[in-house]
Design an enzyme around this catalytic site. Structure first.
Site, short mmCIF file in Angstrom:
data_model
loop_
_atom_site.label_atom_id
_atom_site.label_comp_id
_atom_site.label_asym_id
_atom_site.label_seq_id
_atom_site.Cartn_x
_atom_site.Cartn_y
_atom_site.Cartn_z
N ASP A 89 16.32 9.51 18.20
CA ASP A 89 15.86 9.91 19.36
C ASP A 89 15.18 8.57 19.82
O ASP A 89 14.10 8.14 19.39
CB ASP A 89 15.14 10.96 19.53
CG ASP A 89 14.56 11.09 20.87
OD1 ASP A 89 15.33 10.82 21.87
OD2 ASP A 89 13.44 11.62 21.14
N ASP A 270 18.89 7.14 26.55
CA ASP A 270 18.49 8.33 25.80
C ASP A 270 19.09 8.96 24.83
O ASP A 270 20.02 9.74 25.45
CB ASP A 270 17.58 9.10 26.49
CG ASP A 270 16.58 10.16 25.72
OD1 ASP A 270 16.29 10.10 24.47
OD2 ASP A 270 15.87 10.84 26.27
#
Length: 376
Positions: A89, A270
């Site tokens: 992430d 992201d």
């Protein structure tokens, strides 16, 4: 000091360590489970975007593509190694996994770290809490040996979950954050910084290639860039400021008409978000213009729907309808745009996996920039 332009990242592929990412099929054939994808998207669009604020090889690693919703890869923690599937992430900085310390009965369905079975485990008394877009996790900080492919990080700080919401039943065991260390909430050195400081990584960069539909083929690579995963040139975009993977976006257009980000806006790149997220009123406008009804479209119309163009640093990055629609096992098509659950004072967009499946992405910590190129 900034690093030199990464010419060697393209030339010396032996310096790259690649970690495979693979798809897990979460869809089922029963009627009760046929709505899983719709509910999954409706609840939180798989949003890992952090809302809390903190007080010598290219390795290619495979990731699992879970029904085009989430990509996970394997790591191990402890001695002997215990295996976990984690989300890599770029929206957070900490590594954490579910553990046997979790007080909820539902935690038993996850892969749990068993600290008593690791001879290299070292506990601390430090507690931490992470708030995500819709999820929350509390736990304690510990140290142990973490392995990502051929990389080994000894005495690595990581979190053990003790209490969490939203994460139960999700198809992963934890999160490995790849953002800057300044937003760390565990207070330890991130695994990427540890590897960089140890000289295990040739260049302070990592990159993602996300497959468009196949379970296999997705990778995250550390230490450089493998040019076989993209075509054309890498377009470099400077970060708005060092410390978060956020860039200035010029505008968002449909059929050459600006529909959002009229005066420029910020965009987070992201990998921990499955969809493209933005302000609710602008998302509604885009859905209206592409002909969607409550995030749904007829699958028969996808080929006639327009692309949505994101202009970043003067370069257009079109996302065609075939890329921003997601088809479930029962033949329903959903639109991969959702309202950002985190309210911000400025117009902010989150370019998640719907965007990143189209564009190979390079995260350059040495020069505080992101590279984008058309994925193969």
């Amino acid at each position: 000091m900034k690093w030199l332009v990464l010419l060697g990242l393209v030339t010396f592929s032996e310096c790259i360590v690649k970690i495979p990412l693979t798809r897990v099929n979460i869809m089922r054939k029963t009627r009760s489970e046929n709505n899983m994808l719709n509910n999954f998207l409706k609840e939180n669009a798989f949003r890992l975007y952090l809302t809390s604020s903190p007080g010598s090889n290219i390795t290619t690693y495979p990731l699992r593509n879970i029904q085009d919703i989430v990509y996970v890869g394997n790591i191990t923690i402890g001695t002997p190694p215990q295996k976990f599937q984690v989300v890599f992430d770029t929206g957070s900085s900490d590594l954490w996994v579910h553990s046997i310390l979790c007080s909820r009965r539902r935690c038993s369905s996850q892969g749990l770290f068993r600290h008593r079975e690791s001879s290299t485990f070292r506990p601390t008394k430090r507690r931490f809490s992470i708030e995500y877009g819709r999820g929350r996790m509390q736990g304690i900080v510990a140290h142990d040996t973490v392995r990502i492919g051929d990389f080994v990080s000894t005495n690595q700080a990581f979190g053990l979950s003790m209490e969490h919401s939203w994460f139960e039943g999700k198809p992963f065991d934890g999160v490995l954050g790849l953002s800057y260390p300044n937003i760390s909430l565990t207070g330890g050195i991130s695994i990427f910084d540890n590897l960089k400081n140890q000289g295990a990584i040739c260049e302070p960069v990592f990159a993602f290639y996300l497959s468009k539909s196949k379970p296999e083929g997705s990778v995250v690579m550390f230490g450089g860039v493998d040019k076989s995963y993209y075509q054309g040139a890498l377009n470099w975009v400077p970060l708005i400021q060092a410390g978060k993977w956020c860039v200035h976006m010029d505008r968002i257009s449909i059929n050459r008409r600006v529909v959002a980000c009229n005066d420029g806006c910020e965009a987070f790149v992201d990998t921990g978000t499955s969809l493209i997220l933005g302000p609710g009123r602008l998302i509604d406008n885009i859905l209206r213009l592409i002909g969607a009804t409550k995030h749904h479209v007829s699958c028969s119309t996808v080929n006639t729907m327009p692309s949505v163009d994101f202009t970043i640093n003067g370069i257009n990055y079109p996302v065609p309808a075939q890329a921003y629609t997601i088809k479930d096992s029962s033949g329903n098509c959903f639109i991969g745009f959702r309202e950002n659950p985190v309210n911000r004072s400025t117009e902010t967009w989150i370019l998640g996996d719907v965007f990143l499946r189209q564009y190979f992405s390079v995260f350059d910590r040495g020069n505080d920039r992101i590279g984008l190129a058309q994925a193969v």
